[in-house]
Scaffold this active site. Structure first.
Site, PDB file in Angstrom:
ATOM      1  N   LYS A 249      10.957 -15.481 -10.174  1.00  0.00           N
ATOM      2  CA  LYS A 249      10.468 -15.094 -10.858  1.00  0.00           C
ATOM      3  C   LYS A 249       9.247 -16.126 -11.630  1.00  0.00           C
ATOM      4  CE  LYS A 249       9.319 -10.874 -14.281  1.00  0.00           C
ATOM      5  NZ  LYS A 249      10.335 -10.284 -15.030  1.00  0.00           N
TER       6      LYS A 249
ATOM      7  N   LYS B  41     -13.271  -0.741  15.005  1.00  0.00           N
ATOM      8  CA  LYS B  41     -11.855  -1.461  15.517  1.00  0.00           C
ATOM      9  C   LYS B  41     -11.157  -1.243  16.834  1.00  0.00           C
ATOM     10  CE  LYS B  41      -9.873  -0.657  10.518  1.00  0.00           C
ATOM     11  NZ  LYS B  41      -9.987  -0.085   9.353  1.00  0.00           N
TER      12      LYS B  41
ATOM     13  N   PHE C 139      -4.468   2.955  14.830  1.00  0.00           N
ATOM     14  CA  PHE C 139      -4.564   4.103  13.520  1.00  0.00           C
ATOM     15  C   PHE C 139      -5.596   3.677  12.874  1.00  0.00           C
ATOM     16  CE2 PHE C 139      -2.142   7.645  13.501  1.00  0.00           C
ATOM     17  CZ  PHE C 139      -1.287   7.826  14.684  1.00  0.00           C
TER      18      PHE C 139
ATOM     19  N   LYS D 139     -10.324  -4.696  18.821  1.00  0.00           N
ATOM     20  CA  LYS D 139      -8.738  -4.729  19.143  1.00  0.00           C
ATOM     21  C   LYS D 139      -8.475  -4.495  20.824  1.00  0.00           C
ATOM     22  CE  LYS D 139      -7.496  -4.442  14.054  1.00  0.00           C
ATOM     23  NZ  LYS D 139      -6.794  -3.598  13.326  1.00  0.00           N
TER      24      LYS D 139
ATOM     25  N   ASN E  80       1.212  -0.938  -0.053  1.00  0.00           N
ATOM     26  CA  ASN E  80       0.103   0.411   0.192  1.00  0.00           C
ATOM     27  C   ASN E  80       0.949   1.107   0.005  1.00  0.00           C
ATOM     28  OD1 ASN E  80      -0.144   1.626   3.097  1.00  0.00           O
ATOM     29  ND2 ASN E  80      -0.103  -1.201   3.177  1.00  0.00           N
TER      30      ASN E  80
ATOM     31  N   ASP F 195      -3.057  -7.215   5.210  1.00  0.00           N
ATOM     32  CA  ASP F 195      -4.231  -7.996   6.007  1.00  0.00           C
ATOM     33  C   ASP F 195      -3.757  -9.315   5.365  1.00  0.00           C
ATOM     34  OD1 ASP F 195      -5.346  -6.285   8.006  1.00  0.00           O
ATOM     35  OD2 ASP F 195      -6.457  -6.220   6.386  1.00  0.00           O
TER      36      ASP F 195
HETATM   37  O1  PMT Z   1       2.796   5.967   6.776  1.00  0.00           O
HETATM   38  P1  PMT Z   1       2.063   7.348   5.805  1.00  0.00           P
HETATM   39  O2  PMT Z   1       2.015   7.898   4.337  1.00  0.00           O
HETATM   40  O3  PMT Z   1       2.486   8.887   6.695  1.00  0.00           O
HETATM   41  O4  PMT Z   1       0.088   7.277   6.152  1.00  0.00           O
HETATM   42  C1  PMT Z   1       0.087   7.545   7.536  1.00  0.00           C
HETATM   43  C2  PMT Z   1      -0.775   6.433   7.157  1.00  0.00           C
HETATM   44  C3  PMT Z   1      -2.624   6.377   6.654  1.00  0.00           C
HETATM   45  C4  PMT Z   1      -0.766   4.944   6.410  1.00  0.00           C
HETATM   46  C5  PMT Z   1      -1.900   5.965   9.072  1.00  0.00           C
HETATM   47  O5  PMT Z   1      -1.787   7.498   9.230  1.00  0.00           O
HETATM   48  C6  PMT Z   1      -2.349   5.532   9.500  1.00  0.00           C
HETATM   49  O6  PMT Z   1      -3.639   5.433   9.463  1.00  0.00           O
HETATM   50  N1  PMT Z   1      -1.751   4.023   9.740  1.00  0.00           N
HETATM   51  C7  PMT Z   1      -2.929   2.589   9.841  1.00  0.00           C
HETATM   52  C8  PMT Z   1      -3.156   2.000   8.799  1.00  0.00           C
HETATM   53  C9  PMT Z   1      -4.129   0.834   8.539  1.00  0.00           C
HETATM   54  O7  PMT Z   1      -3.725  -0.032   8.019  1.00  0.00           O
HETATM   55  O8  PMT Z   1      -4.984   0.719   8.900  1.00  0.00           O
HETATM   56  P2  PMT Z   1      -6.431  -0.741   9.625  1.00  0.00           P
HETATM   57  O9  PMT Z   1      -7.559   0.446   9.614  1.00  0.00           O
HETATM   58  O10 PMT Z   1      -6.408  -1.414   8.002  1.00  0.00           O
HETATM   59  O11 PMT Z   1      -5.700  -1.262  11.170  1.00  0.00           O
HETATM   60  C10 PMT Z   1      -5.913  -0.693  11.545  1.00  0.00           C
HETATM   61  C11 PMT Z   1      -4.616  -1.258  12.564  1.00  0.00           C
HETATM   62  O12 PMT Z   1      -4.112  -1.971  13.189  1.00  0.00           O
HETATM   63  C12 PMT Z   1      -3.333  -0.217  12.766  1.00  0.00           C
HETATM   64  O13 PMT Z   1      -3.452   0.734  13.691  1.00  0.00           O
HETATM   65  C13 PMT Z   1      -2.651  -1.417  11.909  1.00  0.00           C
HETATM   66  O14 PMT Z   1      -1.056  -0.915  11.913  1.00  0.00           O
HETATM   67  C14 PMT Z   1      -3.208  -2.441  12.777  1.00  0.00           C
HETATM   68  N2  PMT Z   1      -3.392  -3.983  12.024  1.00  0.00           N
HETATM   69  C15 PMT Z   1      -3.757  -3.886  11.014  1.00  0.00           C
HETATM   70  C16 PMT Z   1      -3.990  -5.133  10.314  1.00  0.00           C
HETATM   71  C17 PMT Z   1      -2.726  -5.829  10.188  1.00  0.00           C
HETATM   72  N3  PMT Z   1      -2.770  -7.011   9.747  1.00  0.00           N
HETATM   73  N4  PMT Z   1      -2.008  -5.811  12.105  1.00  0.00           N
HETATM   74  C18 PMT Z   1      -2.299  -4.496  12.643  1.00  0.00           C
HETATM   75  O15 PMT Z   1      -1.662  -4.480  13.614  1.00  0.00           O
END
Ligand code: PMT
Length: 406
Positions: free
Chosen positions: A292, A340, A326, A344, A213, A282
């Site tokens: 490759k 979320k 986040f 979590k 991403n 995810d």
């Molecule tokens: O890096 P930048 O370009 O500055 O951009 C910042 C950002 C947009 C990436 C940041 O502000 C942000 O939103 N980060 C979280 C992105 C994300 O993965 O969101 P999510 O809604 O998919 O996940 C929710 C939370 O679970 C997040 O804290 C993530 O770190 C965590 N997660 C998600 C999936 C996973 N398998 N394990 C996790 O720990």
């Protein structure tokens, strides 16, 4: 480049002394100005042999103080007035001669005189020939300054203007900017341990193709830097990003979600706060090939395997840690963030809309809303990621204190 918000509206007095690195001080003025500081430049006579005062006057948009006897129209004594108004005094480059003067309390030019009168925090960035730097006299002088509470930066290593190689280069202006911000930031996270994740993960299907991403790591790096500036002992786990390691913290670089999970699990115990700004994939391709894949059109469907939810696992065994997630959303920010946060077991989730140009992925700015389990959300105005980082930390610290973890 992220400009530390702590320098906004601060009066930075920059002393420039007579070394070849004086030309780099011009760029440093620009960095301070871009960070929102009011910059006043003080030059020694020797510095004027390298760069003309007009350069600093134009860049700082203020007159340069270079003559103790110059007329001061307000009837004030210039070096005392300047000293009283300084929030921080930075000397870059600092020559062996100036360092010796500062250490011995001499006051025979505008800068050394000012130095005695300034009570604000002080930083020196030595720059000189390697033998001059390593000379016991210079080392003793630098130790005196360090003992008196000056922030003394280590010089950079590399090619020196005199033709020698080694220690003696003026530290990069970006490093001086960062250390100046750290110097004037209140240490309200002193003694606390903080874990931050940043950046994307990459999930390879073959050695050259991956699922990922657009996370740049800027939000997570801003959080890590802000925590370090506030005195925390920081561990930063980051996916592949194009930024140098922030100063004075443990940095662990990983590529995949599985590697990120392993690193987070290794360091998560006994943290006072965890900020999970990483955008973790995810899913990963169920099977990656060593070589490759020759013609990807032969693959019609890509089988995926679920990655561990790192934050969910942290939430399950959360002790006295403030856990901040986040949420990157394209719609229904409140609803999805709240889900979320609950799933979590978080103390706070920072929701941001992604897929827009001036916020979220890759941008220098972010527009976020902080959601909490028991209190109404607060929406922050659009601001630099550095500034968002401090606002998020303020809120995490409030939660930490409310919970009595102190
Ligand atoms: O890096 P930048 O370009 O500055 O951009 C910042 C950002 C947009 C990436 C940041 O502000 C942000 O939103 N980060 C979280 C992105 C994300 O993965 O969101 P999510 O809604 O998919 O996940 C929710 C939370 O679970 C997040 O804290 C993530 O770190 C965590 N997660 C998600 C999936 C996973 N398998 N394990 C996790 O720990």
């Amino acid at each position: 480049m992220i400009f530390p918000s702590m320098l906004q509206n601060k009066r930075v007095v920059l002393g420039v002394t007579g070394g070849i690195a004086a030309y780099k001080a011009a760029y440093l003025v620009r960095l301070f100005k871009q960070a929102g500081a009011d910059v006043r430049v003080v030059m020694t006579r020797a510095a004027e042999r390298f760069v003309c005062p007009l350069t600093f006057e134009a860049l700082s948009e203020n007159p340069v103080y270079n003559d103790m006897w110059q007329d001061n129209s307000q009837g004030k004594i210039a070096h005392i007035a300047l000293a009283k108004e300084a929030d921080v005094l930075v000397v870059a480059p600092a020559t062996a001669n100036s360092i010796a003067k500062f250490a011995n309390g001499m006051a025979d030019d505008p800068l050394s005189t000012l130095m005695l009168a300034v009570t604000a925090p002080k930083l020196v960035a030595p720059s000189m020939n390697i033998n001059m730097y390593e000379n016991p006299a210079t080392q003793a002088n630098l130790q005196i300054l360090a003992k008196r509470g000056f922030c003394v930066l280590a010089p950079g290593i590399g090619f020196l203007a005199c033709g020698d190689e080694g220690k003696g280069r003026m530290p990069d202006p970006e490093i001086i900017l960062d250390r100046t911000a750290a110097l004037i930031t209140e240490k309200d996270l002193g003694g606390k341990r903080v874990l931050v994740t940043a950046g994307p993960t990459r999930e390879y299907m073959d050695p050259v193709r991956f699922i990922s991403n657009p996370s740049s790591g800027k939000m997570g790096f801003a959080l890590a830097r802000a925590c370090e500036h506030r005195g925390a002992c920081v561990t930063l786990v980051t996916g592949p990003v194009e930024m140098d390691d922030p100063i004075n913290m443990r940095v662990i670089r990983v590529t995949t979600a599985l590697e990120m999970a392993a690193a987070v699990n290794e360091y998560a115990a006994n943290q006072d706060m965890v900020f999970k700004a990483a955008a973790v994939s995810d899913y990963r391709p169920a099977a990656a090939t060593d070589q490759k894949i020759k013609d990807s059109r032969q693959i019609e469907t890509l089988e995926l395997a679920a990655n561990p939810d790192i934050l969910f696992e942290l939430g399950r065994k959360k002790g006295n840690t403030v856990l901040v997630g986040f949420a990157a959303e394209t719609q229904k920010l409140e609803e999805h963030s709240a889900q979320k946060m609950q799933k979590k077991n978080l103390d706070m989730i920072v929701g941001n809309i992604v897929g827009v140009s001036d916020s979220g992925f890759g941008a220098d700015f972010n527009t976020v809303t902080c959601f909490y389990p028991d209190t109404p959300p607060d929406r922050l105005a659009s601001q630099s990621k550095d500034s968002v980082a401090h606002a998020v930390i303020d809120r995490a610290l409030t939660i930490y204190r409310k919970k009595g973890y102190e």
